[in-house]
Motif scaffolding. Structure first.
Motif, PDB file in Angstrom:
ATOM      1  N   GLY A   1     -16.022  10.018 -79.291  1.00 14.60           N
ATOM      2  CA  GLY A   1     -17.345   9.657 -79.801  1.00 14.60           C
ATOM      3  C   GLY A   1     -17.280   9.235 -81.246  1.00 14.60           C
ATOM      4  O   GLY A   1     -16.511   9.780 -82.031  1.00 14.60           O
ATOM      5  N   ARG A   2     -18.097   8.272 -81.591  1.00 16.15           N
ATOM      6  CA  ARG A   2     -18.068   7.689 -82.933  1.00 16.15           C
ATOM      7  C   ARG A   2     -18.307   8.726 -84.034  1.00 16.15           C
ATOM      8  O   ARG A   2     -17.688   8.679 -85.091  1.00 16.15           O
ATOM      9  CB  ARG A   2     -19.097   6.566 -83.021  1.00 16.15           C
ATOM     10  CG  ARG A   2     -19.013   5.796 -84.291  1.00 16.15           C
ATOM     11  CD  ARG A   2     -19.993   4.647 -84.309  1.00 16.15           C
ATOM     12  NE  ARG A   2     -19.759   3.879 -85.497  1.00 16.15           N
ATOM     13  CZ  ARG A   2     -19.588   2.586 -85.525  1.00 16.15           C
ATOM     14  NH1 ARG A   2     -19.619   1.901 -84.399  1.00 16.15           N
ATOM     15  NH2 ARG A   2     -19.378   1.958 -86.651  1.00 16.15           N
ATOM     16  N   SER A   3     -19.184   9.678 -83.783  1.00 14.28           N
ATOM     17  CA  SER A   3     -19.516  10.667 -84.822  1.00 14.28           C
ATOM     18  C   SER A   3     -18.364  11.634 -85.101  1.00 14.28           C
ATOM     19  O   SER A   3     -18.336  12.276 -86.149  1.00 14.28           O
ATOM     20  CB  SER A   3     -20.767  11.450 -84.422  1.00 14.28           C
ATOM     21  OG  SER A   3     -20.530  12.150 -83.217  1.00 14.28           O
ATOM     22  N   ASN A   4     -17.404  11.732 -84.181  1.00 12.94           N
ATOM     23  CA  ASN A   4     -16.278  12.651 -84.355  1.00 12.94           C
ATOM     24  C   ASN A   4     -15.023  11.962 -84.886  1.00 12.94           C
ATOM     25  O   ASN A   4     -13.974  12.590 -84.962  1.00 12.94           O
ATOM     26  CB  ASN A   4     -15.944  13.334 -83.025  1.00 12.94           C
ATOM     27  CG  ASN A   4     -17.081  14.201 -82.545  1.00 12.94           C
ATOM     28  OD1 ASN A   4     -17.706  14.886 -83.334  1.00 12.94           O
ATOM     29  ND2 ASN A   4     -17.349  14.172 -81.263  1.00 12.94           N
TER      30      ASN A   4
ATOM     31  N   THR B   1     -13.100   9.740 -87.909  1.00 13.76           N
ATOM     32  CA  THR B   1     -13.127   9.349 -89.321  1.00 13.76           C
ATOM     33  C   THR B   1     -12.033   8.318 -89.570  1.00 13.76           C
ATOM     34  O   THR B   1     -11.245   8.001 -88.679  1.00 13.76           O
ATOM     35  CB  THR B   1     -12.884  10.571 -90.226  1.00 13.76           C
ATOM     36  OG1 THR B   1     -11.552  11.052 -89.981  1.00 13.76           O
ATOM     37  CG2 THR B   1     -13.889  11.678 -89.945  1.00 13.76           C
TER      38      THR B   1
ATOM     39  N   MET C   1     -12.571   6.570 -80.922  1.00 13.90           N
ATOM     40  CA  MET C   1     -14.029   6.495 -80.800  1.00 13.90           C
ATOM     41  C   MET C   1     -14.469   6.569 -79.347  1.00 13.90           C
ATOM     42  O   MET C   1     -15.440   7.252 -79.022  1.00 13.90           O
ATOM     43  CB  MET C   1     -14.556   5.198 -81.438  1.00 13.90           C
ATOM     44  CG  MET C   1     -14.656   5.261 -82.933  1.00 13.90           C
ATOM     45  SD  MET C   1     -15.684   3.952 -83.644  1.00 13.90           S
ATOM     46  CE  MET C   1     -15.035   2.481 -82.912  1.00 13.90           C
TER      47      MET C   1
END
Length: 197
Positions: free
Chosen positions: A36-39, A41, A32
């Protein structure tokens, strides 16, 4: 059955639980922070069904042996050596992640991105795949720490075979991306996994 509640079992099993918890939590947090958090899973936790089965087998072996052969778990020099391997494996793997930064991903890149660069400094000066080396040492170390003779061999063989297939596949793309630079690097620096060049 009282052996399962003994000092030996409580110590070794709690060390195992903490080692696994720290490994996967830190992998996720680093992923993260870097990508980045959005990338990121849940696959960044690196938990597959094969991994879960291996851990269940490991715990089953441990419970069977501590109940029927409790003396096998009392070799503290061996157990502490495994604990040291866990720490060494963690350090090597986390240095690999931090050194590579954005270039470190849990999935093999099959397309070269603009920011993708060949990492040859830091721990990568000593081995081409320190993340894999760290994981191999860490995973075998967990079983040595538990004094699990069957799982020590099984984990070493299974993890080695996994990397014996993964490294050539990954390096195929690295050679395509970086051509001569990677060829020269591979000639000078070993893979970091025994018997895999």
């Amino acid at each position: 059955m009282t052996e399962i509640l003994s000092y030996t079992a409580c110590r070794q099993l709690s060390q195992m639980f903490l080692a696994v918890l720290f490994f996967h939590t830190s992998e996720y947090i680093l992923a993260m922070a870097i990508h980045g958090r959005s990338n990121v899973t849940l696959s960044s936790l690196l938990i597959s069904k094969h991994y879960i089965l291996a851990m269940i087998f490991s715990l089953a072996e441990y419970i069977f042996e501590i109940v029927f052969f409790p003396h096998l778990k009392e070799y503290w020099v061996i157990s502490n050596s495994g604990l040291a391997m866990i720490a060494i494996g963690e350090v090597i793997r986390k240095l690999a992640i931090l050194t590579a930064g954005h270039a470190f991903t849990h999935l093999i890149r099959i397309y070269q991105e603009d920011d993708h660069q060949l990492i040859t400094h830091g721990i990568y000066r000593f081995m081409r795949h320190p993340g894999y080396t760290g994981f191999l040492i860490w995973s075998v170390g967990t079983q040595i720490m538990l004094c699990n003779p069957i799982s020590v061999v099984a984990f070493a063989v299974v993890v080695w075979r996994f990397f014996a297939r993964r490294i050539p596949y990954e390096e195929y793309f690295l050679r395509r991306f970086f051509e001569r630079d990677y060829e020269e690097y591979a000639r000078k620096v070993g893979s970091g996994i025994p018997f895999i060049n």
